[in-house]
Scaffold this motif. Structure first.
Motif, PDB file in Angstrom:
ATOM      1  N   LYS A  10       2.148  -9.399   4.742  1.00 14.05           N
ATOM      2  CA  LYS A  10       2.535 -10.129   3.531  1.00 14.05           C
ATOM      3  C   LYS A  10       1.527  -9.907   2.414  1.00 14.05           C
ATOM      4  O   LYS A  10       1.899  -9.766   1.246  1.00 14.05           O
ATOM      5  N   ASN A  11       0.250  -9.871   2.786  1.00 14.88           N
ATOM      6  CA  ASN A  11      -0.783  -9.619   1.784  1.00 14.88           C
ATOM      7  C   ASN A  11      -0.667  -8.214   1.194  1.00 14.88           C
ATOM      8  O   ASN A  11      -1.016  -7.989   0.032  1.00 14.88           O
ATOM      9  N   LEU A  12      -0.162  -7.290   2.034  1.00 20.18           N
ATOM     10  CA  LEU A  12       0.019  -5.922   1.543  1.00 20.18           C
ATOM     11  C   LEU A  12       1.289  -5.770   0.714  1.00 20.18           C
ATOM     12  O   LEU A  12       1.496  -4.746   0.065  1.00 20.18           O
ATOM     13  N   GLY A  13       2.150  -6.784   0.764  1.00 14.17           N
ATOM     14  CA  GLY A  13       3.406  -6.709   0.020  1.00 14.17           C
ATOM     15  C   GLY A  13       4.507  -5.980   0.770  1.00 14.17           C
ATOM     16  O   GLY A  13       5.472  -5.514   0.165  1.00 14.17           O
ATOM     17  N   VAL A  14       4.368  -5.880   2.099  1.00 15.80           N
ATOM     18  CA  VAL A  14       5.361  -5.187   2.926  1.00 15.80           C
ATOM     19  C   VAL A  14       6.408  -6.186   3.409  1.00 15.80           C
ATOM     20  O   VAL A  14       6.069  -7.190   4.035  1.00 15.80           O
ATOM     21  N   GLU A  15       7.679  -5.865   3.158  1.00 17.12           N
ATOM     22  CA  GLU A  15       8.760  -6.768   3.547  1.00 17.12           C
ATOM     23  C   GLU A  15       9.687  -6.184   4.605  1.00 17.12           C
ATOM     24  O   GLU A  15      10.553  -6.884   5.123  1.00 17.12           O
ATOM     25  N   ALA A  16       9.547  -4.897   4.907  1.00 15.78           N
ATOM     26  CA  ALA A  16      10.392  -4.260   5.916  1.00 15.78           C
ATOM     27  C   ALA A  16       9.626  -3.128   6.585  1.00 15.78           C
ATOM     28  O   ALA A  16       8.738  -2.514   5.983  1.00 15.78           O
ATOM     29  N   LEU A  17       9.957  -2.880   7.851  1.00 17.13           N
ATOM     30  CA  LEU A  17       9.318  -1.810   8.631  1.00 17.13           C
ATOM     31  C   LEU A  17      10.332  -0.737   8.991  1.00 17.13           C
ATOM     32  O   LEU A  17      11.524  -1.040   9.115  1.00 17.13           O
ATOM     33  N   PRO A  18       9.883   0.504   9.198  1.00 15.55           N
ATOM     34  CA  PRO A  18       8.535   1.037   8.949  1.00 15.55           C
ATOM     35  C   PRO A  18       8.223   1.053   7.453  1.00 15.55           C
ATOM     36  O   PRO A  18       9.132   1.129   6.617  1.00 15.55           O
ATOM     37  N   ALA A  19       6.948   0.994   7.142  1.00 11.79           N
ATOM     38  CA  ALA A  19       6.526   0.980   5.743  1.00 11.79           C
ATOM     39  C   ALA A  19       5.342   1.925   5.540  1.00 11.79           C
ATOM     40  O   ALA A  19       4.584   2.196   6.473  1.00 11.79           O
ATOM     41  N   ILE A  20       5.225   2.404   4.307  1.00  8.78           N
ATOM     42  CA  ILE A  20       4.120   3.311   3.954  1.00  8.78           C
ATOM     43  C   ILE A  20       3.399   2.718   2.741  1.00  8.78           C
ATOM     44  O   ILE A  20       4.011   2.470   1.700  1.00  8.78           O
ATOM     45  N   VAL A  21       2.094   2.478   2.914  1.00 12.96           N
ATOM     46  CA  VAL A  21       1.274   1.884   1.858  1.00 12.96           C
ATOM     47  C   VAL A  21       0.158   2.866   1.508  1.00 12.96           C
ATOM     48  O   VAL A  21      -0.424   3.488   2.403  1.00 12.96           O
ATOM     49  N   GLY A  22      -0.113   2.998   0.209  1.00  9.55           N
ATOM     50  CA  GLY A  22      -1.140   3.940  -0.230  1.00  9.55           C
ATOM     51  C   GLY A  22      -2.170   3.304  -1.139  1.00  9.55           C
ATOM     52  O   GLY A  22      -1.875   2.315  -1.833  1.00  9.55           O
ATOM     53  N   TRP A  23      -3.371   3.863  -1.125  1.00  5.45           N
ATOM     54  CA  TRP A  23      -4.447   3.432  -2.007  1.00  5.45           C
ATOM     55  C   TRP A  23      -4.972   4.646  -2.759  1.00  5.45           C
ATOM     56  O   TRP A  23      -5.294   5.682  -2.152  1.00  5.45           O
ATOM     57  N   LEU A  24      -5.065   4.514  -4.068  1.00  2.30           N
ATOM     58  CA  LEU A  24      -5.643   5.575  -4.885  1.00  2.30           C
ATOM     59  C   LEU A  24      -7.159   5.552  -4.735  1.00  2.30           C
ATOM     60  O   LEU A  24      -7.731   4.595  -4.197  1.00  2.30           O
ATOM     61  N   SER A  25      -7.826   6.588  -5.201  1.00  2.00           N
ATOM     62  CA  SER A  25      -9.276   6.676  -5.037  1.00  2.00           C
ATOM     63  C   SER A  25     -10.024   5.584  -5.788  1.00  2.00           C
ATOM     64  O   SER A  25     -11.173   5.299  -5.485  1.00  2.00           O
ATOM     65  N   ASN A  26      -9.369   4.940  -6.742  1.00  5.14           N
ATOM     66  CA  ASN A  26      -9.995   3.830  -7.475  1.00  5.14           C
ATOM     67  C   ASN A  26      -9.735   2.486  -6.807  1.00  5.14           C
ATOM     68  O   ASN A  26     -10.101   1.433  -7.335  1.00  5.14           O
ATOM     69  N   GLY A  27      -9.066   2.493  -5.627  1.00  3.37           N
ATOM     70  CA  GLY A  27      -8.800   1.261  -4.887  1.00  3.37           C
ATOM     71  C   GLY A  27      -7.469   0.622  -5.199  1.00  3.37           C
ATOM     72  O   GLY A  27      -7.100  -0.382  -4.581  1.00  3.37           O
TER      73      GLY A  27
END
Length: 585
Positions: A381-398
């Motif tokens: 929930k903190n990541l903002g994921v509401e369904a699985l499977p899910a893919i989350v990414g972070w840019l080099s600036n965070g």
């Protein structure tokens, strides 16, 4: 008349052999398929068994006979007409009433085997061997004794048998009339042609299996992150089955692997360099990333319990880091400033798709994967994921992005294509962010003067007798160091310092330096006996020529430090004599 007893013995011997050979195995049972099996099922079963029992690879007793049995069964079932005849009559020739010794027959047997030239036919009437060559009710036994020389398909040398009875009169003899042999006979050679024991069904290499040479191998295969199936062969070897097995594995893993072939006749030195020369049969290799990040060739052995597809899957890259979601530091970056992308799924192991992508993007994106059980997990929930499977990414600036949630996979190839497009786009976005960061850092570095740390080698140039005033920032922690360095860097650029650069030695010059107070206690004791031990950060204005100093122990802010230095330059600060000459150790 003297030949009559000899011929009788021969007839009885041949009849015995016929009855033993006539009990031909059911081709369906040989291949392990049922009577409703499709051609695809039959082909797959044949490939699996032929690889297992190939005489060039299987040295077990009876392997060659089993291999011949497999090929004979496949010859019947792979041909629709022969298969239909077998299903109807028990014989691929399709002759009603001429079945192969099954219950209910009329006493005759028909046996067919693949071999070289020189087949001999024996004819038996319904009354047995006595009426051979007579009219009506005759049945045919068909044998293959192959080419010249060697043992027959019966496991004995027919040349030796007949030469023993009839002398050395050659390998062919015509017996007609009352002898009961119609036509000509030829007893020669083995029952199988070639080392494999069956006639070669060679085919030209498929167009979708790419020809590989040394240049292509080094440029497109070595450490490129893609898994390859490679066949080493020479044109003289039987390759049909190998090409078919490779094509089958490639089709089932389309998008995850590539396939190629190396002709070791034209690429002899290249094959020797890699150590993949074919012996008596072609060899299958997989360019693997299982052992390390650097690829290597792993040979596929034809184990029944392990298909080529399974072997390839086992050798796919594993560059994605399997992590514990509760222990992952979302704020940390990486040294290479690569974007970070995480797959969240319910899989207990890294999915095949993600392993393939980890190879393709190994040098461009840092990939992670984690097993999760439910979207109700607070971390999701903190990541903002509401369904699985899910893919989350972070840019080099965070900066965090939910790239995709509720990932739907149609098939392996389309999934890899879709996710590759997703990762390409994210990588491109990260390059823009990284470029902007680099520009800002370059601008900042141009506007800041780096403050050096005092050492024995640079002390004289910074705070020696030729220096009018030396401003020394002392610190006891890394946090204090960063703070003093930042402030002194800004102050050094202002006109109040009258300092243009570190190399200047004019009478109006003022130099800036840092010193680690926790390591240079002897140096600081020269200014104050207590060595400023109670302070975490402070400034010392030192005049080397006069061996005098002034200390600032107030708030370390930009304004207060500017005020102190201005007072030093204007002569508004009282200086004190040092206890001795300060020396950096």
């Amino acid at each position: 008349m003297k030949l009559r007893p000899v011929l009788s013995v021969v007839f009885l011997l041949v009849l015995l052999i016929l009855r033993l050979e006539a009990k031909r195995p059911d081709p369906y049972k040989v291949l392990g398929v049922d009577k409703n099996a499709t051609q695809r099922d039959i082909q797959k079963a044949f490939h699996k068994l032929s690889l297992k029992y190939h005489p060039d690879k299987n040295k077990d007793k009876g392997a060659q006979a089993k291999f011949a049995e497999i090929n004979n069964a496949y010859e019947v079932l792979s041909d629709e007409e022969k298969r239909k005849n077998y299903d109807l009559y028990g014989d691929e020739k399709g002759s009603p009433g001429f079945d192969t010794g099954y219950p209910g027959d009329q006493g005759g047997y028909t046996y067919f085997t693949r071999g070289g030239p020189g087949q001999t036919q024996f004819t038996s009437g319904s009354g047995g061997w006595e009426h051979m060559g007579g009219q009506g009710g005759s049945k045919t036994f068909s044998f293959s004794f192959g080419g010249s020389g060697g043992p027959s398909s019966f496991g004995m040398n027919m040349d030796d048998i007949f030469s023993g009875f009839f002398g050395n009169q050659g390998h062919s003899g015509g017996f007609s009339g009352s002898s009961g042999f119609s036509g000509s006979s030829s007893f020669s050679g083995s029952g199988f042609s070639g080392s494999s024991g069956f006639q070669s069904r060679a085919r030209s290499p498929p167009k979708n299996i790419r020809a590989i040479n040394s240049q292509i191998f080094k440029k497109e295969i070595v450490n490129q992150g893609m898994t390859w199936i490679l066949l080493s062969y020479t044109p003289s070897l039987e390759t049909s089955e190998y090409f078919e097995v490779i094509e089958e594995a490639a089709n089932s893993l389309q998008g995850a692997i590539k396939v190629g072939r190396i002709n070791c006749e034209t690429e002899s030195s290249f094959c020797k360099e890699l150590g993949i020369q074919p012996r008596r049969a072609p060899r299958i290799f997989v360019y693997s990333y299982k052992a390390s990040e650097k690829g290597s060739l792993e040979e596929y052995s034809d184990s029944v319990s392990r298909s080529l597809k399974a072997f390839c899957q086992d050798n796919l890259p594993r560059f994605s880091k399997r992590i514990n979601l509760n222990r992952f530091d979302f704020s940390s970056g990486n040294v290479e400033k690569l974007p970070r992308v995480m797959l969240l799924s319910t899989k207990k192991d890294t999915p095949v798709i993600w392993r393939v992508l980890s190879g393709l993007y190994h040098k461009h994106v840092s990939l992670y994967d984690v097993e999760v059980h439910d979207v109700s997990d607070p971390t999701l929930k903190n990541l903002g994921v509401e369904a699985l499977p899910a893919i989350v990414g972070w840019l080099s600036n965070g900066e965090k992005h939910v790239l995709k949630a509720g990932v739907y996979v149609k098939d392996l190839k389309s999934a890899i294509d879709d996710l590759s497009t997703l990762l390409d786009s994210f990588e491109k976005k990260n390059k823009k962010v990284a470029s902007a960061q680099a520009s800002r850092q370059q601008t900042d570095s141009m506007g800041k003067q780096q403050i050096p740390l005092l050492t024995t080698s640079n002390f004289d140039s910074l705070c020696g007798e030729k220096t009018p005033v030396c401003i020394i920032g002392a610190f006891r922690s890394s946090k204090s160091k960063e703070k003093l360095e930042s402030i002194l860097s800004l102050v050094s650029q202002k006109s109040l310092s009258r300092r243009q650069n570190l190399a200047s030695s004019s009478s109006n010059s003022i130099f800036y330096a840092l010193v680690d107070a926790s390591k240079q206690t002897s140096f600081l004791d020269a200014f104050q006996k207590s060595g400023f031990k109670s302070l975490d950060e402070f400034l010392i204005a030192y005049k080397p020529r006069k061996e005098k100093f002034a200390a600032f122990e107030g708030d370390m802010t930009l304004e207060e430090i500017e005020r102190f230095i201005s007072s030093v330059l204007n002569g508004d600060i009282q200086f004190t004599k040092t206890h001795r000459k300060p020396v950096v150790r």
